[in-house]
Design an enzyme around this catalytic site. Structure first.
Site, mmCIF file in Angstrom:
data_model
loop_
_atom_site.group_PDB
_atom_site.id
_atom_site.type_symbol
_atom_site.label_atom_id
_atom_site.label_comp_id
_atom_site.label_asym_id
_atom_site.label_seq_id
_atom_site.Cartn_x
_atom_site.Cartn_y
_atom_site.Cartn_z
ATOM 1 N N TYR A 58 -3.499 -80.902 -37.498
ATOM 2 C CA TYR A 58 -4.256 -82.144 -37.339
ATOM 3 C C TYR A 58 -5.531 -82.123 -38.191
ATOM 4 C CZ TYR A 58 -1.355 -82.850 -33.128
ATOM 5 O OH TYR A 58 -0.307 -83.001 -32.241
ATOM 6 N N TRP A 89 2.566 -74.109 -36.412
ATOM 7 C CA TRP A 89 3.279 -75.025 -37.295
ATOM 8 C C TRP A 89 4.469 -74.330 -37.959
ATOM 9 C CZ3 TRP A 89 4.534 -79.658 -37.646
ATOM 10 C CH2 TRP A 89 5.012 -80.231 -38.831
ATOM 11 N N SER A 169 7.806 -76.772 -28.195
ATOM 12 C CA SER A 169 7.747 -78.217 -28.347
ATOM 13 C C SER A 169 8.975 -78.688 -29.118
ATOM 14 C CB SER A 169 6.471 -78.618 -29.103
ATOM 15 O OG SER A 169 6.384 -80.013 -29.274
ATOM 16 N N SER A 220 3.397 -89.182 -26.790
ATOM 17 C CA SER A 220 3.648 -90.630 -26.914
ATOM 18 C C SER A 220 4.007 -91.240 -25.558
ATOM 19 C CB SER A 220 4.761 -90.905 -27.928
ATOM 20 O OG SER A 220 4.440 -90.368 -29.185
ATOM 21 N N LYS A 273 -3.167 -90.307 -26.571
ATOM 22 C CA LYS A 273 -4.161 -90.141 -27.631
ATOM 23 C C LYS A 273 -4.851 -91.477 -27.894
ATOM 24 C CE LYS A 273 -5.309 -91.016 -31.947
ATOM 25 N NZ LYS A 273 -5.119 -92.189 -32.827
ATOM 26 N N ARG A 279 -10.289 -97.233 -24.186
ATOM 27 C CA ARG A 279 -8.956 -96.762 -23.794
ATOM 28 C C ARG A 279 -8.987 -95.328 -23.284
ATOM 29 N NH1 ARG A 279 -7.104 -100.176 -28.065
ATOM 30 N NH2 ARG A 279 -7.045 -98.460 -29.583
#
Length: 319
Positions: A58, A89, A169, A220, A273, A279
């Protein structure tokens, strides 16, 4: 178990705990201005988030670490109150690269350990400076990966005290079984971070993970942006769903809050996120209502088995 703003942690199989509501920190490095991540993480901690999800790729872990350290310094939290998840990664799967890569994350954060460290994708890219190596035809350059060897290198990191818990993941059942059945397995994966929301409820994977004491962490959880470079635009906008909107009206909540509450209430951790102060606060306000059993079933029935996030892993065999 009653979930509250102060206590919404659930146990992991290794004796540690994970807060069910986390804060995602991904921002497109090309469009996210300097300092945005730092200010957003500081606000998130002030609001009450204690689970922070980040990653080396990121390009903002230094800002995340700065925010955490500033909130420790001003007395808002202690280090042990924060649950930070970092990610290995795909260009760093060779065992000899695992610890140096984790140490890069620790150096960027300026922290002594991370709470959870996960293999971000089950396939490997060609090691090197480029995080997304491609050939002259624009195709990803994959690299043979031995997930069991990578996992053993992660186990050594846990034994060295650099990480408290280990997870994965985007793993499917077969890839999870590869680790769970590994001869000499020392530390089991405690979590599997995957896309998970009312349009992609992951019933089979969730059932398998529950039986194996693996917590699902849903990314998400309220859908995604509509960026065609990485989003499947055939999936309709989740937050416009009539059922979610109508249930929200009943509780004076938004469709986003209903979608988050749905997963949290069934024991799935979520990491929404946002860099919008409104928010960030809004997404945390899900502990003052609960969904009925019928509402939970109705939301589960929305499942379309459609992903928002397009992953580069479907065609690649993992050994």
């Amino acid at each position: 178990m009653t979930l509250t703003t102060k206590n919404h942690r659930i146990p992991l199989s290794d004796g540690n705990y994970i807060p069910l509501l986390g804060f995602g920190t991904y921002g497109d490095p090309r469009t996210t201005s300097k300092g945005t991540t730092r200010e957003s993480v500081k606000l998130a901690i002030d609001v009450g988030y204690r689970h922070i999800d980040g990653a080396l790729v990121y390009f903002n872990e230094h800002e995340v670490g700065q925010a955490i350290r500033e909130k420790i310094a001003d007395g808002t939290v202690r280090r042990e109150d924060i649950f930070y998840c970092g990610k290995l990664w795909s260009t760093f799967h060779p065992p000899e690269l695992v610890r140096p890569t984790l140490e890069k994350t620790l150096k960027a954060l300026q922290l002594d350990y991370v709470d959870l460290y996960i293999i971000e994708l089950p396939m490997a890219f060609k090691p090197g400076e480029d995080f997304y190596p491609k050939d002259k035809n624009g195709k990803y350059i994959y690299h043979h990966t031995d997930l069991c060897a990578t996992w053993e290198a992660l186990e050594a990191c846990k034994d060295a005290g650099l990480v408290k818990s280990l997870g994965v993941s985007n793993f499917n059942r077969r890839q999870l079984e590869l680790l769970l059945n590994k001869p000499g397995l020392k530390h089991r994966p405690v979590s599997n971070q995957v896309e998970c929301h009312p349009y992609f409820t992951q019933p089979k994977l969730l059932d398998f993970c529950r039986k194996n004491d693996i917590v699902i962490v849903g990314y998400s959880p309220i859908g995604t942006s509509r960026d065609p470079s990485w989003v499947n635009l055939e999936c309709p906008p989740l937050l416009e769903d009539e059922l979610l909107v109508s249930i929200g009206e009943k509780y004076n909540k938004s469709s986003a809050q209903v979608a988050l509450r749905f997963n949290v209430q069934r024991g799935v951790a979520v990491i929404p996120k946002s860099f919008s102060p409104q928010r960030i606060t809004h997404n945390f306000q899900i502990f003052d209502f609960s969904l009925t059993e019928d509402e939970m079933k109705a939301i589960e029935a929305l499942n379309k088995n459609i992903r928002f996030v397009v992953l580069p892993i479907e065609l690649y065999p993992v050994h």
